[in-house]
Scaffold this active site. Structure first.
Site, PDB file in Angstrom:
ATOM      1  N   GLU A  20      -5.602   2.821   8.163  1.00 38.82           N
ATOM      2  CA  GLU A  20      -5.040   2.349   6.895  1.00 38.82           C
ATOM      3  C   GLU A  20      -5.036   0.818   6.831  1.00 38.82           C
ATOM      4  O   GLU A  20      -5.305   0.232   5.771  1.00 38.82           O
ATOM      5  CB  GLU A  20      -3.626   2.901   6.696  1.00 38.82           C
ATOM      6  CG  GLU A  20      -3.120   2.772   5.283  1.00 38.82           C
ATOM      7  CD  GLU A  20      -3.963   3.518   4.256  1.00 38.82           C
ATOM      8  OE1 GLU A  20      -4.313   2.881   3.227  1.00 38.82           O
ATOM      9  OE2 GLU A  20      -4.276   4.699   4.465  1.00 38.82           O
ATOM     10  N   GLU A  24       0.825  -1.211   0.000  1.00 41.57           N
ATOM     11  CA  GLU A  24       0.000   0.000   0.000  1.00 41.57           C
ATOM     12  C   GLU A  24       0.860   1.262   0.000  1.00 41.57           C
ATOM     13  O   GLU A  24       1.589   1.523   0.959  1.00 41.57           O
ATOM     14  CB  GLU A  24      -0.945   0.008   1.209  1.00 41.57           C
ATOM     15  CG  GLU A  24      -1.925  -1.145   1.225  1.00 41.57           C
ATOM     16  CD  GLU A  24      -2.864  -1.146   0.025  1.00 41.57           C
ATOM     17  OE1 GLU A  24      -3.322  -0.063  -0.397  1.00 41.57           O
ATOM     18  OE2 GLU A  24      -3.135  -2.238  -0.498  1.00 41.57           O
ATOM     19  N   LYS A  39     -15.421   0.391  -0.470  1.00 39.95           N
ATOM     20  CA  LYS A  39     -14.022   0.810  -0.612  1.00 39.95           C
ATOM     21  C   LYS A  39     -13.860   2.307  -0.380  1.00 39.95           C
ATOM     22  O   LYS A  39     -12.934   2.739   0.312  1.00 39.95           O
ATOM     23  CB  LYS A  39     -13.488   0.442  -1.998  1.00 39.95           C
ATOM     24  CG  LYS A  39     -13.206  -1.026  -2.174  1.00 39.95           C
ATOM     25  CD  LYS A  39     -12.608  -1.260  -3.553  1.00 39.95           C
ATOM     26  CE  LYS A  39     -12.072  -2.643  -3.699  1.00 39.95           C
ATOM     27  NZ  LYS A  39     -11.326  -2.816  -4.956  1.00 39.95           N
ATOM     28  N   ASP A  40     -14.762   3.098  -0.935  1.00 41.46           N
ATOM     29  CA  ASP A  40     -14.670   4.551  -0.765  1.00 41.46           C
ATOM     30  C   ASP A  40     -14.883   4.961   0.690  1.00 41.46           C
ATOM     31  O   ASP A  40     -14.226   5.879   1.183  1.00 41.46           O
ATOM     32  CB  ASP A  40     -15.687   5.266  -1.661  1.00 41.46           C
ATOM     33  CG  ASP A  40     -15.338   5.199  -3.139  1.00 41.46           C
ATOM     34  OD1 ASP A  40     -14.242   4.699  -3.477  1.00 41.46           O
ATOM     35  OD2 ASP A  40     -16.168   5.647  -3.957  1.00 41.46           O
ATOM     36  N   GLU A 100     -10.535  -3.468   1.467  1.00 39.21           N
ATOM     37  CA  GLU A 100     -10.288  -3.570   0.034  1.00 39.21           C
ATOM     38  C   GLU A 100     -10.025  -5.020  -0.387  1.00 39.21           C
ATOM     39  O   GLU A 100     -10.528  -5.471  -1.417  1.00 39.21           O
ATOM     40  CB  GLU A 100      -9.116  -2.680  -0.366  1.00 39.21           C
ATOM     41  CG  GLU A 100      -9.447  -1.208  -0.345  1.00 39.21           C
ATOM     42  CD  GLU A 100      -8.278  -0.330  -0.755  1.00 39.21           C
ATOM     43  OE1 GLU A 100      -7.161  -0.855  -0.982  1.00 39.21           O
ATOM     44  OE2 GLU A 100      -8.482   0.891  -0.863  1.00 39.21           O
TER      45      GLU A 100
END
Length: 127
Positions: A67, A26, A92-93, A74
């Protein structure tokens, strides 16, 4: 049926593997780590007191947690909905939004924590 219990060692290993996976895969996690290192170096150089350190550690931890949860959401969405779907996008958003709110919170905490010590340091340079 009795649920399988992992050893404590194995549970920690899974957690560490999850953190390392997020760090390796990520981009935002790498950015957060770099920002945290800069913040911690600045805090050490300015010799911040324990309370200020506590707020910095709290803010950084909240960002990392958000995070990591975003990364997990995700991955789950990609697993269960490999094709594009409106609800997958919403999930996801929303998870990304939570990480953004955490990062914004950390920036505000950073400003509040560093404002006075940086101002005093700058004043000491001119006197």
């Amino acid at each position: 049926m009795k649920p399988h219990r992992q050893s404590l060692y194995r549970a920690f290993g899974c957690a560490i593997r999850g953190i390392l996976t997020a760090v390796q895969t990520e981009r935002n996690m790498k950015i957060h780590i770099a920002a945290a290192l800069i913040v911690f170096i600045a805090a050490a150089l300015l010799q911040l007191d324990r309370i200020r350190w506590l707020f910095l550690l709290l803010a950084v931890s909240v960002v990392f947690i958000a995070e990591l949860v975003n990364t997990a959401v995700e991955a789950i969405i990609d697993l269960i909905s490999p094709d594009e779907h409106e609800l997958a996008r919403v999930a996801k958003d929303t998870a990304a939004g939570a990480a953004f709110v955490a990062a914004a919170f950390a920036v505000v905490i950073g400003i509040l924590v560093f404002y006075e010590p940086v101002w005093e340091w700058m004043q000491s340079l001119t006197s």
